[in-house]
Scaffold this motif. Structure first.
Motif, mmCIF file in Angstrom:
data_model
loop_
_atom_site.group_PDB
_atom_site.id
_atom_site.type_symbol
_atom_site.label_atom_id
_atom_site.label_comp_id
_atom_site.label_asym_id
_atom_site.label_seq_id
_atom_site.Cartn_x
_atom_site.Cartn_y
_atom_site.Cartn_z
ATOM 1 N N GLN A 112 66.779 98.644 28.660
ATOM 2 C CA GLN A 112 65.922 97.632 28.044
ATOM 3 C C GLN A 112 66.531 96.242 28.208
ATOM 4 O O GLN A 112 65.834 95.281 28.560
ATOM 5 N N ASN A 113 67.835 96.120 27.991
ATOM 6 C CA ASN A 113 68.509 94.827 28.130
ATOM 7 C C ASN A 113 68.457 94.315 29.560
ATOM 8 O O ASN A 113 68.255 93.115 29.797
ATOM 9 N N TYR A 114 68.646 95.221 30.519
ATOM 10 C CA TYR A 114 68.562 94.818 31.918
ATOM 11 C C TYR A 114 67.175 94.258 32.238
ATOM 12 O O TYR A 114 67.035 93.190 32.854
ATOM 13 N N ILE A 115 66.151 94.992 31.841
ATOM 14 C CA ILE A 115 64.781 94.580 32.140
ATOM 15 C C ILE A 115 64.471 93.216 31.516
ATOM 16 O O ILE A 115 63.873 92.336 32.159
ATOM 17 N N GLU A 116 64.864 93.033 30.268
ATOM 18 C CA GLU A 116 64.609 91.758 29.595
ATOM 19 C C GLU A 116 65.293 90.603 30.318
ATOM 20 O O GLU A 116 64.710 89.532 30.499
ATOM 21 N N ARG A 117 66.538 90.808 30.733
ATOM 22 C CA ARG A 117 67.271 89.770 31.460
ATOM 23 C C ARG A 117 66.608 89.448 32.782
ATOM 24 O O ARG A 117 66.467 88.285 33.168
ATOM 25 N N PHE A 118 66.186 90.495 33.492
ATOM 26 C CA PHE A 118 65.565 90.287 34.799
ATOM 27 C C PHE A 118 64.264 89.498 34.674
ATOM 28 O O PHE A 118 64.008 88.565 35.446
ATOM 29 N N LEU A 119 63.435 89.880 33.727
ATOM 30 C CA LEU A 119 62.146 89.213 33.577
ATOM 31 C C LEU A 119 62.321 87.746 33.181
ATOM 32 O O LEU A 119 61.541 86.882 33.589
ATOM 33 N N LEU A 120 63.346 87.477 32.405
ATOM 34 C CA LEU A 120 63.634 86.087 32.034
ATOM 35 C C LEU A 120 64.010 85.277 33.269
ATOM 36 O O LEU A 120 63.542 84.142 33.451
ATOM 37 N N LYS A 121 64.828 85.859 34.142
ATOM 38 C CA LYS A 121 65.211 85.165 35.369
ATOM 39 C C LYS A 121 64.015 84.959 36.295
ATOM 40 O O LYS A 121 63.908 83.942 36.986
ATOM 41 N N LEU A 122 63.118 85.931 36.316
ATOM 42 C CA LEU A 122 62.004 85.911 37.266
ATOM 43 C C LEU A 122 60.801 85.124 36.774
ATOM 44 O O LEU A 122 59.848 84.917 37.532
ATOM 45 N N LYS A 123 60.809 84.695 35.529
ATOM 46 C CA LYS A 123 59.634 84.040 34.945
ATOM 47 C C LYS A 123 59.074 82.899 35.810
ATOM 48 O O LYS A 123 57.852 82.835 36.033
ATOM 49 N N PRO A 124 59.888 81.978 36.342
ATOM 50 C CA PRO A 124 59.327 80.913 37.178
ATOM 51 C C PRO A 124 58.607 81.433 38.423
ATOM 52 O O PRO A 124 57.606 80.853 38.857
ATOM 53 N N TYR A 125 59.094 82.548 38.967
ATOM 54 C CA TYR A 125 58.494 83.104 40.172
ATOM 55 C C TYR A 125 57.243 83.911 39.850
ATOM 56 O O TYR A 125 56.309 83.978 40.657
ATOM 57 N N LEU A 126 57.236 84.534 38.687
ATOM 58 C CA LEU A 126 56.018 85.198 38.222
ATOM 59 C C LEU A 126 54.917 84.151 38.029
ATOM 60 O O LEU A 126 53.768 84.349 38.457
ATOM 61 N N ASP A 127 55.265 83.037 37.402
ATOM 62 C CA ASP A 127 54.293 81.964 37.171
ATOM 63 C C ASP A 127 53.774 81.406 38.496
ATOM 64 O O ASP A 127 52.576 81.111 38.632
ATOM 65 N N TYR A 128 54.664 81.256 39.459
ATOM 66 C CA TYR A 128 54.282 80.706 40.770
ATOM 67 C C TYR A 128 53.205 81.567 41.427
ATOM 68 O O TYR A 128 52.298 81.055 42.086
ATOM 69 N N HIS A 129 53.319 82.881 41.250
ATOM 70 C CA HIS A 129 52.363 83.811 41.869
ATOM 71 C C HIS A 129 51.260 84.242 40.904
ATOM 72 O O HIS A 129 50.532 85.197 41.183
ATOM 73 N N ASN A 130 51.153 83.551 39.783
ATOM 74 C CA ASN A 130 50.116 83.840 38.781
ATOM 75 C C ASN A 130 50.162 85.283 38.292
ATOM 76 O O ASN A 130 49.121 85.925 38.072
ATOM 77 N N ILE A 131 51.373 85.800 38.141
ATOM 78 C CA ILE A 131 51.567 87.134 37.585
ATOM 79 C C ILE A 131 51.882 86.980 36.099
ATOM 80 O O ILE A 131 52.858 86.326 35.732
ATOM 81 N N LYS A 132 51.053 87.569 35.264
ATOM 82 C CA LYS A 132 51.205 87.402 33.818
ATOM 83 C C LYS A 132 52.068 88.519 33.243
ATOM 84 O O LYS A 132 51.893 89.697 33.573
ATOM 85 N N LEU A 133 52.987 88.121 32.398
ATOM 86 C CA LEU A 133 53.880 89.073 31.751
ATOM 87 C C LEU A 133 53.376 89.383 30.353
ATOM 88 O O LEU A 133 53.157 88.480 29.548
ATOM 89 N N HIS A 134 53.165 90.678 30.072
ATOM 90 C CA HIS A 134 52.760 91.110 28.739
ATOM 91 C C HIS A 134 53.818 92.067 28.205
ATOM 92 O O HIS A 134 54.348 92.900 28.929
ATOM 93 N N SER A 135 54.124 91.957 26.937
ATOM 94 C CA SER A 135 55.084 92.848 26.297
ATOM 95 C C SER A 135 54.467 93.397 25.016
ATOM 96 O O SER A 135 54.138 92.654 24.108
ATOM 97 N N GLN A 136 54.299 94.717 24.980
ATOM 98 C CA GLN A 136 53.724 95.344 23.796
ATOM 99 C C GLN A 136 54.791 95.575 22.729
ATOM 100 O O GLN A 136 54.534 95.506 21.546
ATOM 101 N N ASN A 137 55.995 95.880 23.172
ATOM 102 C CA ASN A 137 57.132 96.025 22.274
ATOM 103 C C ASN A 137 58.390 95.914 23.122
ATOM 104 O O ASN A 137 58.323 95.680 24.324
ATOM 105 N N SER A 138 59.544 96.084 22.498
ATOM 106 C CA SER A 138 60.803 95.858 23.201
ATOM 107 C C SER A 138 61.059 96.839 24.342
ATOM 108 O O SER A 138 61.885 96.569 25.208
ATOM 109 N N ARG A 139 60.348 97.975 24.348
ATOM 110 C CA ARG A 139 60.583 98.965 25.399
ATOM 111 C C ARG A 139 59.361 99.199 26.279
ATOM 112 O O ARG A 139 59.319 100.187 27.022
ATOM 113 N N GLU A 140 58.411 98.321 26.222
ATOM 114 C CA GLU A 140 57.221 98.502 27.058
ATOM 115 C C GLU A 140 56.717 97.137 27.518
ATOM 116 O O GLU A 140 56.423 96.271 26.698
ATOM 117 N N VAL A 141 56.656 96.955 28.827
ATOM 118 C CA VAL A 141 56.173 95.695 29.389
ATOM 119 C C VAL A 141 55.132 95.996 30.456
ATOM 120 O O VAL A 141 55.093 97.093 31.026
#
Length: 291
Positions: A112-141
């Motif tokens: 879970q910690n790895y995934i959270e860190r990765f998504l934080l790093k990738l956020k600018p690139y997700l935004d660039y490609h119009n990929i929306k990040l949704h998180s239902q809870n700490s263990r499901e994205v």
């Protein structure tokens, strides 16, 4: 990765053409530089190599040839970390759905910690490609791609409740050999039904572990994989250990005599320290010439 790079962003969703391509993607976007070779004669893979081979198998929709994949390595050898990286890539490049089962809660938390860190790093690139990040809870994205399709990752613990997860394209199981309780074994058996075929895409199950017990659960899985000719990737701590730089081991200087213990725990002594031992203690050591 310190700042957003638009030229780099254009390569974000480009499929990999080689192990080196994958290695550079992971380095550029996640700030991780995994080992991509091995030195032990009994090893046949590395964190980069297993990810690339399974990536290409999934891309070519050939997982029916090896619906289960085994990844074997020593402790602290990037198993959970590379599983998390592979999950992120699969969601981005293949819009895959993934269930990640950890044998125990601390392993689930690590993933879970790895995934959270990765998504934080990738956020600018997700935004660039119009990929929306949704998180239902700490263990499901979930990631919503511009075409409306959704990729998702769910982290579960090896319990009967967790094993009743919804079906996914990819199923990863972390540290199989630590599953030993009656409930855990029942959950593990139940969880085999999680991966499923979607729109003609064959699913793949990735099982990782350190071999902890002779004749244990993972040894049984390994034997079965060999008989079925499934893919088995293995490496050990020697294969991922950083090479000692010359400025540290000083090959330019004469070698020195050291005394190394014959049995565990390993220890080394200088000639002066060896001289101070009793005759009985000296029998436990042997001389070597070392840099």
């Amino acid at each position: 990765m310190n700042t957003f790079n638009e030229e780099l962003a254009k390569t974000f969703l480009v499929h990999f053409s080689s192990p080196d391509h994958l290695k550079k993607w992971v380095g550029n976007f996640l700030d991780l530089w995994f080992p991509d070779s091995f030195v032990d004669p009994e090893s046949n893979s590395s964190p980069i190599q297993w990810m690339y081979e399974v990536y290409k198998m999934y891309e070519k929709n050939e997982a029916n040839n090896s619906p289960e994949v085994l990844v074997i390595s020593s402790r602290s050898s990037y198993k959970t970390l590379s599983e998390a990286v592979f999950a992120i890539i699969a969601m981005l490049h293949f819009k895959a759905t993934i269930a990640h089962m950890a044998a125990i809660v601390p392993q689930a938390s690590a993933a879970q910690n790895y995934i959270e860190r990765f998504l934080l790093k990738l956020k600018p690139y997700l935004d660039y490609h119009n990929i929306k990040l949704h998180s239902q809870n700490s263990r499901e994205v979930s990631l919503e791609h511009p075409d409306g399709s959704k990729a998702g990752l769910k982290i579960i613990v090896c319990t009967v409740t967790g094993a009743n997860s919804s079906h996914t394209n990819i199923f990863t199981v972390d540290e199989v050999d630590t599953i030993r309780s009656a409930e855990g074994l029942r959950a593990y058996k139940e969880a085999k039904f999680i991966p499923d075929t979607f729109n003609g895409q064959f699913p793949v199950t990735i099982k990782t572990s350190t071999l902890k017990f002779a004749g244990g659960l993972f040894s049984q899985e390994w034997d079965a994989a060999i008989k079925k000719n499934y893919k088995v990737f293995k490496w050990n701590i020697l294969d991922i250990t950083e090479y000692c730089p010359p400025e540290r081991h000083r090959p330019d200087l004469p070698k020195e005599t050291r005394y190394i213990s014959k049995n565990l725990p390993l220890s080394t002594l200088t000639p002066e320290e060896f001289t101070n031992l009793t005759d009985r203690e000296k029998e436990k050591y042997e001389p070597i010439e070392a840099m």
